[in-house]
Design an enzyme around this catalytic site. Structure first.
Site, PDB file in Angstrom:
ATOM      1  N   LYS A  18       0.688  -1.050  -0.238  1.00  0.00           N
ATOM      2  CA  LYS A  18       0.155  -0.013  -0.165  1.00  0.00           C
ATOM      3  C   LYS A  18       0.537   1.030  -0.148  1.00  0.00           C
ATOM      4  O   LYS A  18       1.720   1.218   0.916  1.00  0.00           O
ATOM      5  CB  LYS A  18      -1.244   0.213   0.746  1.00  0.00           C
ATOM      6  CG  LYS A  18      -1.453   1.178   0.843  1.00  0.00           C
ATOM      7  CD  LYS A  18      -2.620   1.354   2.820  1.00  0.00           C
ATOM      8  CE  LYS A  18      -3.634   2.358   2.721  1.00  0.00           C
ATOM      9  NZ  LYS A  18      -4.696   2.004   3.564  1.00  0.00           N
ATOM     10  N   ASP A 123     -15.093   2.330   8.150  1.00  0.00           N
ATOM     11  CA  ASP A 123     -14.738   1.986   6.659  1.00  0.00           C
ATOM     12  C   ASP A 123     -15.234   0.556   6.378  1.00  0.00           C
ATOM     13  O   ASP A 123     -15.134   0.387   6.004  1.00  0.00           O
ATOM     14  CB  ASP A 123     -13.566   3.085   5.928  1.00  0.00           C
ATOM     15  CG  ASP A 123     -14.006   3.277   4.455  1.00  0.00           C
ATOM     16  OD1 ASP A 123     -15.628   3.219   4.053  1.00  0.00           O
ATOM     17  OD2 ASP A 123     -13.089   3.430   4.092  1.00  0.00           O
TER      18      ASP A 123
END
Length: 358
Positions: A18, A123
């Site tokens: 990431k 989220d």
């Protein structure tokens, strides 16, 4: 995300990388926030962090690679023409879907009730659920997660971070994230898993634009099982009707308009493990009462304790930020006519449905 080879414990392991690509000063802060949380979490249903780097000013996190990708890809696989494709993997088996819901619930229970200090994910959605080689689900992407300090039960942030369709109505209104706002998002995810339909989509537009509105509509008609994804019905011997009803009722309970009526993740795990009966949900969706029971107005501009009954059949809660000032209002009940992009302001639209008051 890209896949590279990494080395850990004298063995080669595939990792997902990431890279934080934001150009502003928040990039480093986002990197530190995520690595400080995920680095301490150790659970079978959370994606493991392998390492991190800040080489030459470029923040990078490396996670254990999940070969079956995200739950979003499995549930809503689309080709280049953006046409819905039939599910051909194990995700089409009912037992796999039930176990995925159980895995997600177990991971969320860990960050809410087992790990200290408590962590709010903020989220939860299908694209943030990763599936390993054995089809075990792992909760990932803690980029918006926050830690609650001792004695605190909420976290207030500007902009109401999260994803449209997964944000609880009280979160949209106040910006206060709690365990109950995570539970709301989990409930929406459960309904996506069972129905095979996205939280917000054209196929549920006539019922308010949200999958929970459609499921509640079928429940009111006494036809709740019609919400089950047809893909899992192909094997009649494997499909479990009682489990499907259990998960649909659980998803509805988690998406309850009023946070005090939603279960905790402890209660969710007990329902999924079948140690307690599924929730008994009314035929009509309860209206949203504002402020919710137990709500404090300390963070609101108005200290009035008047309860407002938002008795609309369907509504879009629109949040706008313009010139540094946050405004909220209820848009038209006409779903197709909700406000679109604005040149000088950022609009975040989240959908929720409230039943008509009796």
């Amino acid at each position: 995300m890209v896949v590279v080879a990494g080395r850990r414990r004298q063995e080669f392991v595939e990792v997902a990388v990431k890279v934080f690509t934001r150009a502003d000063n928040r990039r480093y802060e986002d990197f530190l926030a995520e690595v400080s949380i995920i680095n301490r979490l150790r659970h079978k249903n959370i994606v493991p962090l392998v390492g991190w780097s800040y080489n030459r000013g470029e923040p990078i996190l490396t996670y254990e690679y999940m070969p079956n990708g995200s739950l979003d890809e499995l549930l809503f696989h689309r080709n280049a023409g953006d046409e819905q494709q039939p599910t051909t993997t194990r995700i089409g088996q009912w037992g796999t879907r039930y176990n995925i819901v159980k895995d997600i619930a177990t991971g969320l229970h860990y960050v809410h009730h087992e790990y200290e200090p408590m962590v709010l994910h903020r989220d939860i959605k299908a694209s943030n659920i990763l599936i390993d080689l054995t089809f075990q689900a792992r909760l990932g992407d803690f980029g918006l997660a926050c830690v609650l300090a001792d004695g605190k039960n909420s976290y207030t942030d500007q902009g109401t971070p999260g994803t449209m369709g997964f944000r609880a109505p009280e979160y949209i209104y106040s910006g206060k994230a709690t365990t109950k706002t995570d539970v709301f998002a989990f409930g929406v995810l459960v309904l996506e898993v069972v129905t095979g339909r996205r939280a917000v989509g054209r196929d549920v537009l006539q019922f308010g634009g949200h999958v929970m509105d459609w499921v509640w509509h079928l429940h009111a008609e006494g036809n709740l099982l019609a919400a089950v994804d047809a893909t899992v019905l192909t094997d009649a011997g494997e499909f479990d009707t009682q489990e499907a009803v259990r998960l649909l009722l659980l998803g509805m309970a988690c998406c309850h308009s009023n946070p005090s009526d939603r279960p905790t993740m402890e209660g969710v795990v007990r329902i999924i493990s079948k140690s307690v009966p599924p929730p008994d949900m009314p035929l009509s969706k309860p209206p949203l009462m504002w402020p919710p029971e137990g709500w404090t107005s300390a963070d609101e501009e108005s200290t009035s304790s008047t309860t407002h009954n938002l008795n609309r059949t369907s509504a879009f809660m629109v949040e706008t930020t313009t010139a540094g000032r946050r405004r909220k209002h209820i848009a038209s009940e006409n779903v197709p006519g909700h406000p679109r992009g604005r040149s000088s302001q950022e609009a975040f639209v989240s959908v929720y449905h409230t039943a008509r008051a009796s």
